[in-house]
Structures are given as structure tokens and as C-alpha cells.
Design an enzyme around this catalytic site. Structure first.
Site, PDB file in Angstrom:
ATOM      1  N   CYS A 137       0.835  -1.203   0.000  1.00 20.97           N
ATOM      2  CA  CYS A 137       0.000   0.000   0.000  1.00 20.97           C
ATOM      3  C   CYS A 137       0.872   1.256   0.000  1.00 20.97           C
ATOM      4  CB  CYS A 137      -0.898  -0.016   1.238  1.00 20.97           C
ATOM      5  SG  CYS A 137      -1.830   1.506   1.442  1.00 20.97           S
ATOM      6  N   CYS A 140      -0.200   4.118   2.242  1.00 23.25           N
ATOM      7  CA  CYS A 140       0.032   3.878   3.672  1.00 23.25           C
ATOM      8  C   CYS A 140       1.500   4.076   4.030  1.00 23.25           C
ATOM      9  CB  CYS A 140      -0.362   2.452   4.070  1.00 23.25           C
ATOM     10  SG  CYS A 140      -1.918   1.884   3.414  1.00 23.25           S
ATOM     11  N   ASP A 141       2.396   3.616   3.177  1.00 26.54           N
ATOM     12  CA  ASP A 141       3.800   3.466   3.600  1.00 26.54           C
ATOM     13  C   ASP A 141       4.809   4.331   2.855  1.00 26.54           C
ATOM     14  OD1 ASP A 141       2.947   1.582   5.407  1.00 26.54           O
ATOM     15  OD2 ASP A 141       3.236  -0.096   4.046  1.00 26.54           O
TER      16      ASP A 141
END
Ligand code: NAP
Length: 338
Positions: A137, A140-141
Site C-alpha cells: 500500500c 500507507c507506507d
């Protein structure tokens, strides 16, 4: 004795929330078991440019919040938890059970819309280094890999989208793909190619991820598919974007699925092999897998559930739902052929 719901929707992507919108507007007071991470995969995307009605695009999480709010406006109830087990009746009019841990819910109809999850490569190091340099993701990261070398694995639209997004964070992005041709749409491919810090490495397969002894980012070992020289990328954050797997474990062995685990529906309907159980969205669709097609099939599932409730003699017509004679025209008609 638990209340018998008219409709329980399991899952909460565009399919689940659209099914909730339609069934709530039909006065069926649906209950959505939406999971902890409600909103499905769109919660993990950035800008969605191809959902009709948003000429400037809309962020994935904002789109899901709007869909949820719209369903709530008409009386949808949500349980922000995970369905752990189901008992699905085998005969028309049977009562289905959906368990959330020890809590039991009963319903006349169930709409399955559990969607799909990120597919894994299945290579050594992938699981061990998950969250420590290997991710699924980008939104997200990405921030963890600022000014670092980033590897994106895959050749579809997801890989291009992740790479374009990650190019804003990393010093360099290497797209690793197992073929020289790409499944991605031309527009996404062109955008990736136009980016100065994106390079393409083809045809390569990731052989393994190796932890860095000094605690840095992992080493990525690549094998050339044509037997050429292998490559090792030192210290890179990796994002796997190789497609998705349907989340059908909950109904495994009860609801018919194909070899890949996608739920099989009858003809062009959303009916499964169990009466009163319908399925929609990425759980069913391995071809189109778009937010808009998932939403469309959520609408179909809602209408199929409505017609089933109204027209199945064994099920009393729910209070608040108009008596109708759609039986012949709609539900009781033979399943439309594919
Ligand atoms: P996809 O189109 O199925 O592409 C998956 C890619 O991963 C393919 O290139 C495939 O290679 C590769 N792959 C699969 N298994 C692999 C493995 N074990 N090892 C190495 N590579 C592997 O999936 P997607 O990119 O997630 O897209 C899914 C759908 O969502 C598509 O319809 C897409 O158009 C849509 N989507 C649209 C957008 C957008 O428009 N903004 C963004 C994201 C996704 P092969 O090609 O060799 O099979």
C-alpha cells in the site's frame, strides 16, 4: 432470540455500500458488517479519476466516506467488525446466520461483498519483511521511503499508479515486471514513462527479499526471465502491486466459487447457489474490478435481494415494503443468461 434482519451485507467497498444504499431506500433497514478497515481497497488509494460524477477526481477514502454517509442517511446500520463465520440456509425462505465472534445475527437475505485483497508474490523474505521494507500500500507506507530507492512489482494499472505516486517520495523508482509487455492502460503507462525518476526493469521476477544485516532496507534479488544476468537492488523499499485475490474464505465450501476463489453467480444475476444469498463486487468479478462496476453490481444485488424478499412465498414480505407483482417480471423470471 436475535432479531431477524431483512438484509445483512458482509463487506463494505463500493459494492457493499451501494447495496446498503439501495436496500435502505427500499425500507429494508440493512445491517452492514463492514470490517474494521471499512471501505475496502479504495481506502488505500489516492486519487480516483475514473469514478463518474467527479470531473476533478476524488480521493479514494473520501469517496468511500461519501458512499457510507449516503447509505447511513437512509437508515443503514453498521457493525464495524469482522464476520467470522456464516451458516447459510439451503432452502428458500431459510434464515441465514452471520457471526461476528460470539455474536449471532440472523437474516432473511445476505449480500456478500467482501471484495479482494492484495495478492502476494509468495517468495522468500516477503512475509518476514512485511512492514519492514515490503509493502502492498503506497499511500500507507510511502512516507517511510522518502529519498530512498523504491521497487514496484507488477505491470498493471495498480503498479503504474503506485509508481507514479511513489516517484514523488523516492529518489528513484524501479518498476519490475515479468514481461516486456504491460497490462496497464496506455495512459497510465505513458504517465509512468514520462516520470524522470521511474525506470523499467523487464522481464524480471523477484526471486527473494533479503534482510539487511545492518538494519537497513532489504536487498531485492531479481531473476531475468529470459536467462539473462540476475540483478540485486541494494536497500530498497518494495511495493507489490500484482493484483488481488477474492476474500471468499468465509463462505468456502458452502458458496460455489471458481478455481481462483471468485464466487460464482447465476447468469447475469447476483444469485449464488444458496437461495437468499447474493454476491457482488470484486468477490465475483475477475474481469472488470472497477469501483464503478462494483457499485453497479452492489445495486444489482440489492434489487435481487428485494425481489427475493417480496416474491419468495416462504418469506413474509417485510413491513414497510410495498406488495408488488414484480414476481413474474423480475425475480421469478428465469435467471438471465450470461
Ligand atoms: P492486473 O491488471 O491484474 O495486473 C497485475 C499485474 O501483476 C500484471 O502485470 C501481472 O503480470 C503481474 N503479476 C501477477 N501475478 C504476478 C506474480 N506472481 N509475479 C509477478 N507479477 C505478477 O491488476 P491491477 O494492476 O491491480 O489492476 C486491477 C484492475 O484495477 C484493472 O482492471 C485495472 O485497470 C484497475 N485499476 C485501475 C486504476 C486506474 O485506472 N487508476 C488503478 C489501479 C487499478 P502479467 O501481465 O504478466 O500477467
Amino acid at each position: 432470540m436475535p432479531k431477524i434482519e431483512n438484509v445483512i451485507i458482509v463487506g463494505s467497498g463500493p459494492a457493499g455500500y451501494t447495496a446498503a444504499l439501495y436496500t435502505s431506500r427500499a425500507n429494508l433497514e440493512p445491517l452492514v458488517v463492514e470490517g474494521f478497515l471499512w471501505g475496502g481497497l479504495l481506502q488505500q488509494t489516492t486519487e480516483v479519476e475514473n469514478y463518474p460524477g467527479f470531473p476533478e477526481g476524488i480521493m479514494g477514502p473520501a469517496l468511500m466516506q461519501a458512499m457510507r454517509d449516503q447509505a447511513e442517511r437512509f437508515g443503514t446500520r453498521f457493525e464495524t467488525d469482522v464476520a467470522t463465520r456464516v451458516e447459510l440456509a439451503g432452502e428458500p425462505g431459510g434464515i441465514h446466520k452471520v457471526f461476528v465472534g460470539d455474536e449471532e445475527h440472523q437474516a432473511r437475505t445476505v449480500i456478500l461483498s467482501m471484495g479482494a485483497e492484495h495478492k502476494k508474490l509468495g517468495v522468500p523474505g516477503e512475509d518476514e519483511l512485511g512492514g519492514r521494507g515490503v509493502s502492498y500500500c503506497a499511500t500507507c507506507d510511502a512516507a517511510f521511503f522518502k529519498d530512498r530507492h523504491i521497487v514496484v512489482v507488477g505491470g498493471g494499472d495498480s503498479a503504474m499508479e503506485e509508481a507514479i505516486f511513489l516517484a514523488k517520495f523516492g529518489s528513484k523508482v524501479s518498476i519490475v515486471h515479468r514481461r516486456d509487455e504491460f497490462r496497464a492502460s496506455q495512459i497510465m503507462l505513458d504517465r509512468a514513462k514520462a516520470s524522470e525518476n521511474i525506470e523499467f526493469l523487464t522481464p524480471y521476477l523477484v526471486e527473494r527479499f533479503e534482510a539487511d544485516e545492518a538494519g537497513g532496507l532489504p536487498r531485492v534479488h531479481l531473476r531475468h526471465v529470459g536467462g539473462g544476468e540476475p540483478l540485486v537492488i541494494e536497500g530498497a523499499g518494495s511495493f507489490i502491486a500484482i493484483g488481488h485475490e477474492p476474500q471468499s474464505e468465509l463462505v468456502a465450501g458452502v458458496i460455489d466459487t471458481d478455481d481462483e476463489g471468485y464466487v460464482i453467480t447465476q447468469g447475469r444475476s447476483t444469485r449464488t447457489n444458496r437461495p437468499g444469498v447474493f454476491a457482488a463486487g470484486d468477490l465475483v468479478d475477475h474481469t472488470y474490478r472497477q469501483a464503478v462496476t462494483a457499485a453497479g453490481s452492489g445495486c444489482q444485488a440489492a434489487l435481487d435481494a428485494e425481489w427475493y424478499l417480496r416474491d419468495t412465498p416462504e418469506v413474509p414480505t417485510p413491513a414497510g415494503m410495498p406488495e408488488g407483482d414484480l414476481a413474474e417480471a423480475q425475480w421469478a423470471a428465469p435467471a438471465p443468461d450470461a
